[in-house]
Design an enzyme around this catalytic site. Structure first.
Site, mmCIF file in Angstrom:
data_model
loop_
_atom_site.group_PDB
_atom_site.id
_atom_site.type_symbol
_atom_site.label_atom_id
_atom_site.label_comp_id
_atom_site.label_asym_id
_atom_site.label_seq_id
_atom_site.Cartn_x
_atom_site.Cartn_y
_atom_site.Cartn_z
ATOM 1 N N LYS A 11 0.833 -1.204 0.000
ATOM 2 C CA LYS A 11 0.000 0.000 0.000
ATOM 3 C C LYS A 11 0.875 1.266 0.000
ATOM 4 O O LYS A 11 2.093 1.181 0.192
ATOM 5 C CB LYS A 11 -0.909 -0.030 1.233
ATOM 6 C CG LYS A 11 -1.897 -1.209 1.292
ATOM 7 C CD LYS A 11 -2.852 -1.021 2.481
ATOM 8 C CE LYS A 11 -3.593 -2.261 2.865
ATOM 9 N NZ LYS A 11 -4.494 -2.033 4.026
ATOM 10 N N TYR A 51 -12.319 -2.453 -2.661
ATOM 11 C CA TYR A 51 -12.744 -2.557 -1.256
ATOM 12 C C TYR A 51 -14.273 -2.574 -1.119
ATOM 13 O O TYR A 51 -14.802 -2.240 -0.059
ATOM 14 C CB TYR A 51 -12.158 -1.404 -0.446
ATOM 15 C CG TYR A 51 -10.708 -1.612 -0.045
ATOM 16 C CD1 TYR A 51 -10.309 -2.754 0.668
ATOM 17 C CD2 TYR A 51 -9.721 -0.672 -0.352
ATOM 18 C CE1 TYR A 51 -8.981 -2.948 1.049
ATOM 19 C CE2 TYR A 51 -8.390 -0.857 0.029
ATOM 20 C CZ TYR A 51 -8.039 -1.997 0.731
ATOM 21 O OH TYR A 51 -6.734 -2.191 1.125
ATOM 22 N N THR A 93 -5.014 -8.047 10.744
ATOM 23 C CA THR A 93 -5.318 -6.715 10.206
ATOM 24 C C THR A 93 -4.811 -5.605 11.120
ATOM 25 O O THR A 93 -4.207 -4.629 10.663
ATOM 26 C CB THR A 93 -6.849 -6.575 10.016
ATOM 27 O OG1 THR A 93 -7.316 -7.687 9.249
ATOM 28 C CG2 THR A 93 -7.203 -5.285 9.320
ATOM 29 N N ARG A 104 3.009 -7.050 9.379
ATOM 30 C CA ARG A 104 2.294 -5.988 10.086
ATOM 31 C C ARG A 104 2.810 -5.807 11.508
ATOM 32 O O ARG A 104 2.922 -4.671 11.992
ATOM 33 C CB ARG A 104 0.794 -6.285 10.059
ATOM 34 C CG ARG A 104 0.184 -6.010 8.674
ATOM 35 C CD ARG A 104 -1.172 -6.616 8.523
ATOM 36 N NE ARG A 104 -1.898 -6.110 7.354
ATOM 37 C CZ ARG A 104 -3.046 -6.618 6.921
ATOM 38 N NH1 ARG A 104 -3.595 -7.644 7.546
ATOM 39 N NH2 ARG A 104 -3.648 -6.117 5.866
ATOM 40 N N ASN A 114 -1.441 -0.364 7.658
ATOM 41 C CA ASN A 114 -0.890 -1.702 7.912
ATOM 42 C C ASN A 114 -0.159 -2.292 6.714
ATOM 43 O O ASN A 114 0.036 -3.498 6.613
ATOM 44 C CB ASN A 114 -1.981 -2.641 8.448
ATOM 45 C CG ASN A 114 -3.133 -2.804 7.473
ATOM 46 O OD1 ASN A 114 -3.083 -2.268 6.367
ATOM 47 N ND2 ASN A 114 -4.140 -3.550 7.871
ATOM 48 N N HIS A 117 -1.883 -5.483 1.576
ATOM 49 C CA HIS A 117 -3.175 -6.146 1.349
ATOM 50 C C HIS A 117 -2.907 -7.527 0.786
ATOM 51 O O HIS A 117 -2.007 -7.699 -0.026
ATOM 52 C CB HIS A 117 -4.016 -5.363 0.328
ATOM 53 C CG HIS A 117 -5.205 -6.150 -0.167
ATOM 54 N ND1 HIS A 117 -6.400 -6.189 0.513
ATOM 55 C CD2 HIS A 117 -5.358 -6.976 -1.244
ATOM 56 C CE1 HIS A 117 -7.235 -6.998 -0.137
ATOM 57 N NE2 HIS A 117 -6.627 -7.484 -1.208
ATOM 58 N N GLU A 128 -10.282 -9.623 -7.316
ATOM 59 C CA GLU A 128 -9.362 -8.500 -7.112
ATOM 60 C C GLU A 128 -8.264 -8.451 -8.185
ATOM 61 O O GLU A 128 -7.904 -7.367 -8.655
ATOM 62 C CB GLU A 128 -8.720 -8.607 -5.724
ATOM 63 C CG GLU A 128 -9.739 -8.434 -4.589
ATOM 64 C CD GLU A 128 -9.167 -8.764 -3.213
ATOM 65 O OE1 GLU A 128 -9.924 -8.679 -2.233
ATOM 66 O OE2 GLU A 128 -7.962 -9.101 -3.118
HETATM 67 P P1 IDP Z 1 -7.406 -7.158 5.728
HETATM 68 O O1 IDP Z 1 -6.623 -6.100 5.012
HETATM 69 O O2 IDP Z 1 -6.602 -7.796 6.835
HETATM 70 O O3 IDP Z 1 -8.053 -8.155 4.807
HETATM 71 P P2 IDP Z 1 -10.053 -5.987 6.017
HETATM 72 O O4 IDP Z 1 -11.006 -6.275 7.137
HETATM 73 O O5 IDP Z 1 -10.374 -6.560 4.684
HETATM 74 O O6 IDP Z 1 -8.590 -6.412 6.505
HETATM 75 O O7 IDP Z 1 -9.964 -4.414 5.895
HETATM 76 C C1 IDP Z 1 -9.333 -3.820 4.774
HETATM 77 C C2 IDP Z 1 -8.434 -2.713 5.265
HETATM 78 O O8 IDP Z 1 -9.255 -1.702 5.841
HETATM 79 C C3 IDP Z 1 -7.483 -3.143 6.378
HETATM 80 O O9 IDP Z 1 -6.271 -3.679 5.899
HETATM 81 C C4 IDP Z 1 -7.272 -1.846 7.115
HETATM 82 O O10 IDP Z 1 -6.244 -1.063 6.544
HETATM 83 C C5 IDP Z 1 -8.587 -1.118 6.945
HETATM 84 N N1 IDP Z 1 -9.439 -1.300 8.127
HETATM 85 C C6 IDP Z 1 -10.118 -2.419 8.488
HETATM 86 N N2 IDP Z 1 -10.793 -2.236 9.623
HETATM 87 C C7 IDP Z 1 -10.545 -0.959 10.001
HETATM 88 C C8 IDP Z 1 -10.958 -0.159 11.109
HETATM 89 O O11 IDP Z 1 -11.698 -0.594 12.000
HETATM 90 N N3 IDP Z 1 -10.475 1.129 11.140
HETATM 91 C C9 IDP Z 1 -9.661 1.639 10.190
HETATM 92 N N4 IDP Z 1 -9.248 0.921 9.128
HETATM 93 C C10 IDP Z 1 -9.678 -0.361 9.034
HETATM 94 MG MG MG Z 2 -9.551 -7.918 3.418
#
Ligand code: IDP
Ligand code: MG
Length: 151
Positions: A11, A51, A93, A104, A114, A117, A128
């Site tokens: 990212k 997303y 995450t 991470r 983080n 992806h 995707e």
């Molecule tokens: P992932 O990247 O581990 O698959 P996802 O739940 O798919 O996690 O969420 C996508 C991205 O959205 C995460 O990598 C993170 O950067 C962001 N994200 C997820 N949950 C939150 C949150 O509660 N607050 C802020 N950003 C979030």
């Molecule tokens: Mg995800």
């Protein structure tokens, strides 16, 4: 377990912090083959499509703003169980919940920054990857030889 393809994004925070090589190096050392790779800056439409599952959540707009804020590096990683294996390398995450030794946990502090992806299923990976790559962006890799080295 079959050879799978998964989408990995380094990212914009990974690009600006100079961690792309570190992230790709970890994927390579695990034995995953990179079959497509590009640096690009996402537009809003692609970011919202990528997303889409998070549309309507409170962090959605911030996520789209961030992922479109600067260049990212997108790649396709291939290998045995690559979807789950890459998720394992990335860690949870929220970096505070991620296991030490994961990308991470080792390099990130907050959930919104983080670094990486990775697709969460074979079906998401297909969806995707099609957002980021066309068929002719892929090179053919010799999994038979590669598998023999890593099995
Ligand atoms: P992932 O990247 O581990 O698959 P996802 O739940 O798919 O996690 O969420 C996508 C991205 O959205 C995460 O990598 C993170 O950067 C962001 N994200 C997820 N949950 C939150 C949150 O509660 N607050 C802020 N950003 C979030
Ligand atoms: Mg995800």
């Amino acid at each position: 377990m079959a050879i799978e393809r998964t989408l990995i994004l380094c990212k914009p925070d990974a690009v600006s912090r100079g961690l792309v090589g570190e992230i790709i190096g970890r994927l390579e050392r695990r034995g995953y083959i990179i079959s497509a790779l590009k640096m690009m800056q996402l537009d809003g439409d692609k970011a919202r499509a990528h997303y889409g599952e998070h549309a309507g959540k409170p962090f959605f707009q911030g996520l789209v703003d961030f992922i479109t804020s600067g260049p990212l590096v997108a790649l396709c990683a291939e290998g045995e169980g690559a979807v789950e294996g890459c998720r394992q390398l990335m860690g949870a995450t929220n970096p505070l919940a991620a296991a030490p030794g994961t990308i991470r946990a080792d390099f990130a502090q907050s959930i919104g920054r983080n670094l990486v992806h990775g697709s969460d299923s074979v079906a998401s990976a297909k969806r995707e990857l099609d957002i980021f790559f066309a068929d002719n962006d892929y090179v053919t890799r010799k999994h038979d030889l590669h598998r023999w080295i890593f099995e």
